[in-house]
Motif scaffolding. Sequence first.
Motif, PDB file in Angstrom:
ATOM      1  N   VAL A 127       0.924  -1.324  -0.013  1.00  0.00           N
ATOM      2  CA  VAL A 127       0.119   0.011  -0.107  1.00  0.00           C
ATOM      3  C   VAL A 127       0.995   1.287  -0.095  1.00  0.00           C
ATOM      4  N   THR A 128       0.545   1.882  -0.940  1.00  0.00           N
ATOM      5  CA  THR A 128       1.427   3.329  -1.382  1.00  0.00           C
ATOM      6  C   THR A 128       0.801   4.410  -1.496  1.00  0.00           C
ATOM      7  N   ASP A 129       0.747   5.444  -1.416  1.00  0.00           N
ATOM      8  CA  ASP A 129       1.748   6.057  -0.204  1.00  0.00           C
ATOM      9  C   ASP A 129       0.788   6.862   0.795  1.00  0.00           C
ATOM     10  N   ALA A 130       0.750   6.212   2.020  1.00  0.00           N
ATOM     11  CA  ALA A 130      -0.073   6.390   3.084  1.00  0.00           C
ATOM     12  C   ALA A 130       0.576   7.380   4.131  1.00  0.00           C
ATOM     13  N   ALA A 131       1.862   7.809   3.779  1.00  0.00           N
ATOM     14  CA  ALA A 131       2.776   8.207   4.921  1.00  0.00           C
ATOM     15  C   ALA A 131       3.422   9.513   4.608  1.00  0.00           C
ATOM     16  N   ILE A 132       3.853   9.650   3.423  1.00  0.00           N
ATOM     17  CA  ILE A 132       4.831  10.566   3.081  1.00  0.00           C
ATOM     18  C   ILE A 132       4.161  11.773   2.097  1.00  0.00           C
ATOM     19  N   ASN A 133       3.491  11.534   1.098  1.00  0.00           N
ATOM     20  CA  ASN A 133       3.017  12.208   0.223  1.00  0.00           C
ATOM     21  C   ASN A 133       1.182  12.574   0.283  1.00  0.00           C
ATOM     22  N   ILE A 134       0.980  13.963   0.798  1.00  0.00           N
ATOM     23  CA  ILE A 134      -0.264  14.128   1.386  1.00  0.00           C
ATOM     24  C   ILE A 134      -1.132  14.500   0.104  1.00  0.00           C
ATOM     25  N   PHE A 135      -0.779  14.996  -0.730  1.00  0.00           N
ATOM     26  CA  PHE A 135      -1.640  15.684  -1.876  1.00  0.00           C
ATOM     27  C   PHE A 135      -0.948  15.482  -2.996  1.00  0.00           C
ATOM     28  N   PRO A 136      -0.332  14.166  -3.494  1.00  0.00           N
ATOM     29  CA  PRO A 136       0.636  14.319  -4.756  1.00  0.00           C
ATOM     30  C   PRO A 136      -0.281  14.611  -6.067  1.00  0.00           C
ATOM     31  N   ASP A 137       0.668  15.305  -6.858  1.00  0.00           N
ATOM     32  CA  ASP A 137       0.044  15.758  -8.355  1.00  0.00           C
ATOM     33  C   ASP A 137       0.348  14.156  -9.193  1.00  0.00           C
ATOM     34  N   LEU A 138      -0.154  14.492 -10.555  1.00  0.00           N
ATOM     35  CA  LEU A 138       0.148  13.439 -11.292  1.00  0.00           C
ATOM     36  C   LEU A 138       1.466  13.013 -11.447  1.00  0.00           C
ATOM     37  N   ASP A 139       2.335  13.749 -11.743  1.00  0.00           N
ATOM     38  CA  ASP A 139       3.886  13.459 -11.902  1.00  0.00           C
ATOM     39  C   ASP A 139       4.449  12.549 -10.459  1.00  0.00           C
ATOM     40  N   ALA A 140       3.906  12.985  -9.129  1.00  0.00           N
ATOM     41  CA  ALA A 140       4.338  12.427  -8.017  1.00  0.00           C
ATOM     42  C   ALA A 140       3.472  11.119  -8.228  1.00  0.00           C
ATOM     43  N   LYS A 141       2.369  11.070  -8.421  1.00  0.00           N
ATOM     44  CA  LYS A 141       1.639   9.747  -8.366  1.00  0.00           C
ATOM     45  C   LYS A 141       2.508   8.585  -9.288  1.00  0.00           C
ATOM     46  N   ARG A 142       2.929   9.096 -10.556  1.00  0.00           N
ATOM     47  CA  ARG A 142       3.699   8.347 -11.457  1.00  0.00           C
ATOM     48  C   ARG A 142       4.983   7.820 -10.547  1.00  0.00           C
ATOM     49  N   ASP A 143       5.678   8.804  -9.974  1.00  0.00           N
ATOM     50  CA  ASP A 143       6.935   8.307  -9.176  1.00  0.00           C
ATOM     51  C   ASP A 143       6.365   7.285  -8.200  1.00  0.00           C
ATOM     52  N   ILE A 144       5.432   7.725  -7.439  1.00  0.00           N
ATOM     53  CA  ILE A 144       5.084   6.762  -6.310  1.00  0.00           C
ATOM     54  C   ILE A 144       4.617   5.281  -6.846  1.00  0.00           C
ATOM     55  N   ILE A 145       3.991   5.040  -7.943  1.00  0.00           N
ATOM     56  CA  ILE A 145       3.768   3.860  -8.711  1.00  0.00           C
ATOM     57  C   ILE A 145       4.981   3.181  -9.018  1.00  0.00           C
ATOM     58  N   GLN A 146       6.026   3.869  -9.559  1.00  0.00           N
ATOM     59  CA  GLN A 146       7.097   3.386 -10.277  1.00  0.00           C
ATOM     60  C   GLN A 146       8.103   2.920  -8.986  1.00  0.00           C
ATOM     61  N   ASN A 147       8.172   3.754  -8.020  1.00  0.00           N
ATOM     62  CA  ASN A 147       8.882   3.429  -6.665  1.00  0.00           C
ATOM     63  C   ASN A 147       8.327   1.989  -6.226  1.00  0.00           C
ATOM     64  N   ALA A 148       7.078   1.824  -6.091  1.00  0.00           N
ATOM     65  CA  ALA A 148       6.461   0.545  -5.455  1.00  0.00           C
ATOM     66  C   ALA A 148       6.529  -0.523  -6.350  1.00  0.00           C
ATOM     67  N   ILE A 149       6.653  -0.342  -7.763  1.00  0.00           N
ATOM     68  CA  ILE A 149       6.734  -1.540  -8.534  1.00  0.00           C
ATOM     69  C   ILE A 149       8.271  -1.928  -8.558  1.00  0.00           C
ATOM     70  N   CYS A 207      -2.683   4.930 -16.151  1.00  0.00           N
ATOM     71  CA  CYS A 207      -2.979   3.661 -16.795  1.00  0.00           C
ATOM     72  C   CYS A 207      -2.353   3.946 -18.292  1.00  0.00           C
ATOM     73  N   LYS A 208      -2.756   5.108 -18.722  1.00  0.00           N
ATOM     74  CA  LYS A 208      -2.248   5.164 -20.184  1.00  0.00           C
ATOM     75  C   LYS A 208      -0.758   5.543 -20.223  1.00  0.00           C
ATOM     76  N   MET A 209      -0.263   6.183 -19.208  1.00  0.00           N
ATOM     77  CA  MET A 209       1.054   6.526 -18.920  1.00  0.00           C
ATOM     78  C   MET A 209       1.934   5.077 -18.965  1.00  0.00           C
ATOM     79  N   ALA A 210       1.335   4.060 -18.613  1.00  0.00           N
ATOM     80  CA  ALA A 210       1.837   2.689 -18.327  1.00  0.00           C
ATOM     81  C   ALA A 210       1.911   2.152 -19.816  1.00  0.00           C
ATOM     82  N   ASP A 211       0.740   2.032 -20.461  1.00  0.00           N
ATOM     83  CA  ASP A 211       0.583   1.671 -21.753  1.00  0.00           C
ATOM     84  C   ASP A 211       1.648   2.388 -22.630  1.00  0.00           C
ATOM     85  N   ARG A 212       2.101   3.629 -22.635  1.00  0.00           N
ATOM     86  CA  ARG A 212       3.050   4.326 -23.270  1.00  0.00           C
ATOM     87  C   ARG A 212       4.617   4.162 -22.744  1.00  0.00           C
ATOM     88  N   GLY A 213       4.742   3.411 -21.797  1.00  0.00           N
ATOM     89  CA  GLY A 213       6.246   3.084 -21.372  1.00  0.00           C
ATOM     90  C   GLY A 213       6.631   4.141 -20.255  1.00  0.00           C
TER      91      GLY A 213
END
Length: 187
Positions: free
Chosen positions: A107-129, A166-172
Amino acid sequence: GVVDSAAAGIIRPVLVGPERKIRDTASKFGLDISGFEIVDAPHSEGSAAKGVELIHAAKGEMLMKGSLHTDELMRSVTAKVGGLRTDRRVSHVFVMDVPAYAETLFVTDAAINIFPDLDAKRDIIQNAIDLYNQAGFGKSPRVAILSAVETVTSKIPSTIEAAALCKMADRGQITGGVLDGPLAFDN
């Protein structure tokens, strides 16, 4: 947790902090830490800084927060000089073994990023992967991007961002996992 994880062969701990306090706590609770390396540090902020130093010196691979406040640890982790910053946003992952569920959950990110924008969410997902894959849990984790509902609607911006991710993942732009969203938590 450290003693049990070491006994299970999951980790080789290096305990960082006031050595006397560490030994006293272990003794109080009947924990055998005789086989663990202890790196003495004067206080919690010094312990955090020393832990980050050990990572830089390749004497550790992962930091785990012990008996110190998250903000104390994060000051050392995010320091512009000597911290552990990369080009990506720093994020947090809870790794959970739920007895009623067959797979390990992240489960990410429930402790550091309070209100992430789209770019931060991309980074959060890539970090978890990347954590999932590097920890050896397997390849291509399934990533559920949560929102309140399962459909994209302009009334709920997080649904639009889930679709964009999801579209960002489709496009690498996000790699190593299979993304789906928006999904409600009960999915």
